[in-house]
Design a protein around this motif. Structure first.
Motif, PDB file in Angstrom:
ATOM      1  N   MET A  51       0.816  -1.215   0.000  1.00  0.00           N
ATOM      2  CA  MET A  51       0.000   0.000   0.000  1.00  0.00           C
ATOM      3  C   MET A  51       0.848   1.263   0.000  1.00  0.00           C
ATOM      4  O   MET A  51       0.607   2.198  -0.739  1.00  0.00           O
ATOM      5  CB  MET A  51      -0.932  -0.001   1.208  1.00  0.00           C
ATOM      6  N   LEU A 100      -1.888 -15.834  -8.498  1.00  0.00           N
ATOM      7  CA  LEU A 100      -2.997 -16.074  -9.428  1.00  0.00           C
ATOM      8  C   LEU A 100      -4.000 -14.914  -9.416  1.00  0.00           C
ATOM      9  O   LEU A 100      -4.640 -14.620 -10.417  1.00  0.00           O
ATOM     10  CB  LEU A 100      -3.705 -17.388  -9.067  1.00  0.00           C
ATOM     11  N   ILE A 101      -4.144 -14.263  -8.245  1.00  0.00           N
ATOM     12  CA  ILE A 101      -5.055 -13.122  -8.186  1.00  0.00           C
ATOM     13  C   ILE A 101      -4.406 -11.881  -8.782  1.00  0.00           C
ATOM     14  O   ILE A 101      -5.051 -11.057  -9.433  1.00  0.00           O
ATOM     15  CB  ILE A 101      -5.452 -12.840  -6.726  1.00  0.00           C
ATOM     16  N   PRO A 104      -4.289 -11.241 -13.226  1.00  0.00           N
ATOM     17  CA  PRO A 104      -5.350 -10.557 -13.981  1.00  0.00           C
ATOM     18  C   PRO A 104      -5.717  -9.166 -13.436  1.00  0.00           C
ATOM     19  O   PRO A 104      -5.990  -8.274 -14.220  1.00  0.00           O
ATOM     20  CB  PRO A 104      -6.543 -11.512 -13.870  1.00  0.00           C
ATOM     21  N   THR A 105      -5.727  -8.984 -12.112  1.00  0.00           N
ATOM     22  CA  THR A 105      -6.225  -7.704 -11.590  1.00  0.00           C
ATOM     23  C   THR A 105      -5.206  -6.583 -11.737  1.00  0.00           C
ATOM     24  O   THR A 105      -5.584  -5.429 -11.890  1.00  0.00           O
ATOM     25  CB  THR A 105      -6.638  -7.805 -10.102  1.00  0.00           C
ATOM     26  N   LEU A 106      -3.934  -6.914 -11.683  1.00  0.00           N
ATOM     27  CA  LEU A 106      -2.938  -5.851 -11.789  1.00  0.00           C
ATOM     28  C   LEU A 106      -2.680  -5.449 -13.244  1.00  0.00           C
ATOM     29  O   LEU A 106      -1.951  -4.510 -13.520  1.00  0.00           O
ATOM     30  CB  LEU A 106      -1.631  -6.260 -11.103  1.00  0.00           C
ATOM     31  N   LYS A 107      -3.303  -6.192 -14.166  1.00  0.00           N
ATOM     32  CA  LYS A 107      -3.233  -5.770 -15.558  1.00  0.00           C
ATOM     33  C   LYS A 107      -4.011  -4.478 -15.744  1.00  0.00           C
ATOM     34  O   LYS A 107      -3.801  -3.747 -16.702  1.00  0.00           O
ATOM     35  CB  LYS A 107      -3.864  -6.856 -16.432  1.00  0.00           C
ATOM     36  N   LEU A 108      -4.953  -4.233 -14.827  1.00  0.00           N
ATOM     37  CA  LEU A 108      -5.841  -3.082 -14.978  1.00  0.00           C
ATOM     38  C   LEU A 108      -5.302  -1.903 -14.179  1.00  0.00           C
ATOM     39  O   LEU A 108      -4.738  -2.073 -13.106  1.00  0.00           O
ATOM     40  CB  LEU A 108      -7.226  -3.436 -14.458  1.00  0.00           C
ATOM     41  N   ARG A 109      -5.534  -0.729 -14.720  1.00  0.00           N
ATOM     42  CA  ARG A 109      -5.146   0.469 -13.997  1.00  0.00           C
ATOM     43  C   ARG A 109      -6.260   0.802 -13.006  1.00  0.00           C
ATOM     44  O   ARG A 109      -7.426   0.669 -13.323  1.00  0.00           O
ATOM     45  CB  ARG A 109      -4.994   1.603 -14.996  1.00  0.00           C
ATOM     46  N   TYR A 112      -8.301  -2.171  -8.923  1.00  0.00           N
ATOM     47  CA  TYR A 112      -8.953  -3.461  -9.144  1.00  0.00           C
ATOM     48  C   TYR A 112      -8.385  -4.547  -8.251  1.00  0.00           C
ATOM     49  O   TYR A 112      -9.067  -5.516  -7.929  1.00  0.00           O
ATOM     50  CB  TYR A 112      -8.872  -3.854 -10.611  1.00  0.00           C
ATOM     51  N   MET A 115     -10.470  -4.624  -5.152  1.00  0.00           N
ATOM     52  CA  MET A 115     -11.760  -5.303  -5.307  1.00  0.00           C
ATOM     53  C   MET A 115     -11.571  -6.811  -5.412  1.00  0.00           C
ATOM     54  O   MET A 115     -12.326  -7.577  -4.818  1.00  0.00           O
ATOM     55  CB  MET A 115     -12.453  -4.796  -6.564  1.00  0.00           C
ATOM     56  N   GLY A 116     -10.561  -7.225  -6.170  1.00  0.00           N
ATOM     57  CA  GLY A 116     -10.311  -8.653  -6.320  1.00  0.00           C
ATOM     58  C   GLY A 116      -9.990  -9.303  -4.987  1.00  0.00           C
ATOM     59  O   GLY A 116     -10.519 -10.369  -4.654  1.00  0.00           O
ATOM     60  N   LEU A 118     -10.789  -8.164  -2.046  1.00  0.00           N
ATOM     61  CA  LEU A 118     -11.991  -8.096  -1.208  1.00  0.00           C
ATOM     62  C   LEU A 118     -12.869  -9.321  -1.457  1.00  0.00           C
ATOM     63  O   LEU A 118     -13.255 -10.036  -0.525  1.00  0.00           O
ATOM     64  CB  LEU A 118     -12.771  -6.811  -1.514  1.00  0.00           C
ATOM     65  N   GLU A 194       2.304   5.925 -12.628  1.00  0.00           N
ATOM     66  CA  GLU A 194       2.588   4.672 -13.294  1.00  0.00           C
ATOM     67  C   GLU A 194       3.069   4.916 -14.727  1.00  0.00           C
ATOM     68  O   GLU A 194       3.980   4.248 -15.217  1.00  0.00           O
ATOM     69  CB  GLU A 194       1.320   3.815 -13.291  1.00  0.00           C
TER      70      GLU A 194
ATOM     71  N   LEU B 278     -14.048  -9.380 -12.674  1.00  0.00           N
ATOM     72  CA  LEU B 278     -12.796  -8.627 -12.613  1.00  0.00           C
ATOM     73  C   LEU B 278     -11.757  -9.256 -13.525  1.00  0.00           C
ATOM     74  O   LEU B 278     -10.952  -8.575 -14.126  1.00  0.00           O
ATOM     75  CB  LEU B 278     -12.260  -8.588 -11.185  1.00  0.00           C
ATOM     76  N   GLU B 292      -9.027   0.330 -17.970  1.00  0.00           N
ATOM     77  CA  GLU B 292      -7.925   0.491 -18.900  1.00  0.00           C
ATOM     78  C   GLU B 292      -6.889  -0.589 -18.652  1.00  0.00           C
ATOM     79  O   GLU B 292      -6.383  -0.725 -17.548  1.00  0.00           O
ATOM     80  CB  GLU B 292      -7.327   1.875 -18.642  1.00  0.00           C
TER      81      GLU B 292
END
Lengths: 329, 294
Positions: A51, A100-101, A104-109, A112, A115-116, A118, A194, B278, B292
């Motif tokens: 964080m 594994l989590i 996919p979620t860190l591909k997004l800006r 996310y 949320m994943g 959570l 970023e 997601l 994005e």
């Protein structure tokens, strides 16, 4: 120069204090509290790397904590694995799942990952409750052996206190080196911008995934230490409120400050103990302290402590200067 | 093979609960759009709606038709106070700080509710009497009709507000760009206050219409809030109508999951769907392509 030396070695002093602390504690109960505080310190140092330095939040960190605790416990009891093997499996599983989590979620800006994690945290909590034949369900999983390394069993609280705080020391030193390395600078660059970081050649996604898996690994270390200390695990310890507590420790302690993570974890471990005197109202006071600290101490306890230290230092200097002036006349 | 009537039954009861998820999700969305934060006290607004109505009725002796609007009004005031006391004085701080403040507020509201109302579970009487109505072999509770009607009215009222009033349009402007909105003479602080009032209002409505069916307790807000949040993601974060549809859809899927797979894992359905989205469609079902990829 002198203060620089002091600052660089302050952590050694602090850990010397930790080593000496059990000698002056009034009773063993405090030892238990400090062991738990040590576990939370490990958790919040790991989460702070994510964080505070990489600027990503995890709202399901308790799941990685719980996953490793349950894994080592179940392997030791149900499958009769040796303790060390169960511990390694617990650490590996939490790290693997976090990877594994993360992918996919860190591909997004954006947030996310928050949320994943959570969603993942809530799912793990429900599975721990419902898969009764494996986990023991809501009433928990009992009979986990105490920690033993090479035939030496750490059964007394005092021994365990040193085991836990040795782990804290090790992980603290590791994190301290990490944030001062090229990697740490890259992470801070990602936090600031970023786009700029990636334009300067930082592989942002790889770094973010690495630091997230690392923070899950820290949580897993705390998890196995918890399981072999309490010898009993139940889902309630690893639910959403715990994840929130961990985030609170990081933010209250001070983001991007390893000392802050330590302060935040210890403060929020001790606070409920102090508030026990005013039972029923403790939850209100807890909430109020959280809100007020966030409103009036945005840099967290670390910044507050720093300010108080600087203020007392300058007061001291002024006094000293005044005394010198008085002496000169 | 499940019969058609069983299927219909699950859809009806799922949509009823889902309406509340949808209203909670709507609350998340409105605050997210104007203030840029996730309000973790949203579930507590839902809980307070149901609890205050129960207590106006039991302790205050207020008749039900009056207790319900009174409770909703009181929660709206709570929402305004939350913003006025804890968010507005520190506006401009990092979103994460503000989010932690809302977590603190949720602890305060939950703790306060526990102290005042105790730890028991309470039921609110149904808004109107009468037995279940038979529809195609499934039982439809009169309260479900109230739920659908009130949810529909709330959503239509909101649609009108955002599309046909100047204030509503000003709030929308804040959601696309706060700075630009402020330069156009929009009082952004007021819009944020309004969004808290709004989201407390819809949250409380969701809580009070559901309380006769699922009962309520001081800690009911945690799970309702989390599911509202999942509904938000399902509908595409930031899309108010997507949020409502997302909530209803979530309720139905959850109810089908409980009926045909396992009731123990019912609460996990929402979060499994959320994770799946997601991973494969992060902008939600109705969210366009704002997520994005890097």
């Amino acid at each position: 120069m002198k203060s620089q030396v002091l600052r660089n070695n302050a952590w050694l002093l602090a850990f010397a204090a930790v080593a000496a602390l059990p000698l002056v504690l009034p009773n063993d109960y405090y030892l238990t509290v400090l062991i738990v505080g040590g576990l939370y310190t490990i958790l919040s140092i790991g989460l702070n790397l994510l964080m505070g330095y990489a600027g990503q939040a995890s709202l399901g960190h308790a799941a990685f904590y719980g996953l490793s605790a349950y894994t080592t416990g179940i392997l030791a009891v149900t499958y009769q694995w040796p303790v060390w093997a169960g511990i390694l499996a617990g650490l590996a599983l939490s790290s693997l799942v976090s990877y594994l989590i993360a992918v996919p979620t860190l591909k997004l800006r954006g947030n996310y990952l928050a949320m994943g994690t959570l969603g993942f945290g809530v799912i793990v909590f429900i599975v721990l409750n419902e898969a009764t034949s494996v986990t023991g369900g809501p009433s928990g999983f009992t009979g986990i052996p105490k920690l033993s390394i090479g035939g030496k069993e750490f059964s007394s609280d005092l021994e365990y206190y040193y085991v836990v705080w040795a782990a804290v020391l090790l992980l603290f030193a590791l994190s301290r080196n990490l944030v001062r390395s090229r990697m740490g600078r890259a992470l801070r660059a990602i936090h600031t911008s970023e786009t700029a970081a990636s334009a300067l050649g930082v592989d942002t996604q790889r770094y973010k995934i690495f630091v997230f898996v690392l923070s899950a690994f820290y949580a897993a270390v705390a998890g196995v230490l918890y399981a072999h200390y309490v010898t009993f695990v139940s889902p309630g310890t690893f639910g959403f409120p715990t994840s929130i507590l961990l985030v609170t420790m990081v933010v209250l302690g001070g983001m991007a400050s390893l000392w802050g993570a330590v302060l935040g974890a210890l403060f929020l471990t001790l606070l409920p103990e102090w508030l026990r005197a005013i039972e029923h109202f403790d939850i209100l006071v807890y909430g109020a302290i959280l809100v007020l600290c966030m409103m009036f101490l945005p840099g967290g306890l670390a910044e507050g402590a720093q300010k108080a230290w600087d203020a007392s230092l300058s007061l001291f200097r002024k006094k000293g200067a005044a005394a010198e002036e008085g002496g000169g006349q | 093979m499940p019969t058609a009537s069983a299927l219909l039954q699950y859809v009806i009861s799922g949509a009823t609960v889902g309406s509340t998820y949808g209203l909670a999700a709507l609350g998340f969305t409105v605050i997210y759009n104007t203030a840029g934060i996730i309000n973790f006290a949203q579930g507590e607004f839902v809980m307070l709606g149901g609890m205050l109505a129960v207590f106006a009725l039991r302790w205050g002796g207020v008749p039900l038709p009056l207790a319900v609007p009174l409770a909703v009004l009181a929660v709206t005031v709570v929402g305004i106070m939350v913003n006025r006391v804890t968010i507005r004085p520190v506006r401009g701080r990092s979103p994460l700080t503000l989010i932690i403040i809302t977590i603190g507020v949720s602890i305060l509201l939950r703790g306060g509710a526990m102290l005042i109302f105790g730890k028991d579970t309470f039921a609110l009487p149904a808004f109107s009497g009468g037995g279940p109505i038979q529809v195609g072999g499934a039982a439809l509770l009169p309260q479900s009709l109230w739920v659908f009607g009130i949810t529909l009215l709330t959503v239509l009222g909101m649609k009108f507000f955002f599309e046909h009033t100047l204030t509503g349009k000003a709030m929308l402007a804040c959601s696309s760009d706060r700075k630009a909105a402020s330069l156009m003479g929009i009082h952004v602080d007021f819009m944020v206050t309004l969004s808290f009032a709004f989201s407390a209002f819809v949250g409380a409505v969701g809580g009070v219409i559901l309380a006769p069916i699922t009962l309520t307790a001081y800690d009911a807000g945690i799970l309702l809030g989390l599911k509202g949040f999942a509904a938000c993601i399902l509908g595409g974060l930031g899309n108010p109508f997507g949020a409502v549809i997302g909530g209803i859809l979530l309720g139905i899927l959850e109810s089908l999951g409980a009926g045909f797979i396992s009731s123990g894992y019912k609460d996990a359905v929402a979060f499994i769907i959320m994770l799946g989205l997601l991973f494969w469609r992060p902008s939600g079902l109705f969210g366009g392509s704002q997520a994005e990829r890097v």
